[in-house]
Design a protein around this motif. Structure first.
Motif, short mmCIF file in Angstrom:
data_model
loop_
_atom_site.label_atom_id
_atom_site.label_comp_id
_atom_site.label_asym_id
_atom_site.label_seq_id
_atom_site.Cartn_x
_atom_site.Cartn_y
_atom_site.Cartn_z
N THR A 69 0.93 -1.11 -0.05
CA THR A 69 0.01 0.04 0.03
C THR A 69 0.91 1.21 0.01
O THR A 69 2.00 1.36 0.46
N ASN A 70 0.38 2.38 -0.65
CA ASN A 70 0.86 3.68 -0.63
C ASN A 70 2.22 3.66 -1.26
O ASN A 70 3.27 4.40 -0.87
N LEU A 71 2.41 2.86 -2.17
CA LEU A 71 3.64 2.90 -3.21
C LEU A 71 3.59 3.41 -4.45
O LEU A 71 4.49 3.55 -5.27
N GLY A 72 2.43 3.96 -4.93
CA GLY A 72 2.22 4.80 -6.26
C GLY A 72 1.53 3.84 -6.93
O GLY A 72 1.90 4.25 -8.20
N LYS A 73 0.98 2.63 -6.87
CA LYS A 73 0.45 1.79 -7.92
C LYS A 73 -0.52 2.58 -9.01
O LYS A 73 -0.34 2.60 -10.05
N SER A 74 -1.47 3.40 -8.24
CA SER A 74 -2.67 4.32 -9.14
C SER A 74 -1.82 5.22 -9.83
O SER A 74 -2.30 5.52 -11.16
N THR A 75 -0.90 6.03 -9.56
CA THR A 75 -0.14 7.07 -10.16
C THR A 75 0.59 6.56 -11.43
O THR A 75 0.42 6.95 -12.26
N LEU A 76 1.20 5.32 -10.85
CA LEU A 76 1.83 4.77 -12.07
C LEU A 76 1.07 4.21 -13.28
O LEU A 76 0.95 4.32 -14.40
N ALA A 77 -0.11 3.73 -12.83
CA ALA A 77 -1.28 3.39 -13.76
C ALA A 77 -1.85 4.23 -14.62
O ALA A 77 -1.94 4.01 -15.60
#
Length: 206
Positions: free
Chosen positions: A48-56
């Motif tokens: 969690t909170n490692l930037g998955k959505s930002t990268l996606a």
């Protein structure tokens, strides 16, 4: 006959025949270097909170604009991309892609964002079935061949065990096959000790 072929589960032929048939098919383009190719279902997961959505979102913008992310390969032409954001509100989305709610980042017009209708009562007998149905409608409306789902848990209430995820994966595979889709799924992991390295076994329902 064609009808008999459609009613069977398996097609069996010589391996050499499959190779010859494959020669007539186009080589899949890279969407995000060797991590994701056209026509594939790909999982993006991390703690969690490692930037998955930002990268996606960055990957989605790259494909929609036809511009590779620096340091990564993207061979496909610019195309409509459908990003289902089941996490952020519109204001939270603006906060992430603006400077203090001003000077918004300008995304490609090929990038569509799907989200929950907050005015809907969501009172469906089969919520998961209705969601898949509306995702299919959105695919038809936008003409997208590339979709991102953030995140997987919204499509099915139970995703910790493989048997719970299997019906969902069958539905997604059917969509992929029917519309020749490339699908990126944002997965989640159970709570982990920070001292424990993450592995494929930590993908929920792996």
């Amino acid at each position: 006959t064609e009808s008999e072929t459609a009613s069977t589960l398996l097609n069996v032929c010589k391996a050499n025949n499959d190779l010859q048939n494959a020669e007539c098919m186009p080589i899949p383009n890279k969407l995000f270097s060797s991590c994701w190719f056209e026509g594939e279902i790909c999982f993006l997961f991390a703690d969690t909170n490692l930037g998955k959505s930002t990268l996606a979102v960055q990957i989605a913008q790259s494909i929609a604009s036809g511009t590779p992310i620096q340091g990564f390969e993207m061979e496909a032409q610019a195309q409509p991309v459908l990003y289902f954001d089941f996490e952020l509100s519109d204001k939270s989305f603006q906060n992430r892609y603006s400077h203090n709610y001003t000077d918004n980042f300008v995304f490609s017009d090929n990038l569509y964002r799907g989200k929950f209708n907050r005015d809907s009562d969501n009172d469906f007998d089969d919520f998961e079935g209705q969601l898949i149905k509306e995702i299919e409608t959105a695919i038809q409306t936008t003409g997208a061949k590339c979709i991102v789902i953030d995140n997987l848990t919204w499509l099915r209430s139970e995703t910790e065990r493989a048997k719970d995820v299997l019906p969902l994966m069958k539905q997604l595979k059917k969509l992929q096959r029917n519309y020749s889709l490339s699908i990126l799924l944002i997965g989640h992991t159970p709570k982990l000790s920070q001292a424990t390295p993450i592995s494929i076994n930590d993908l929920a329902g792996s």
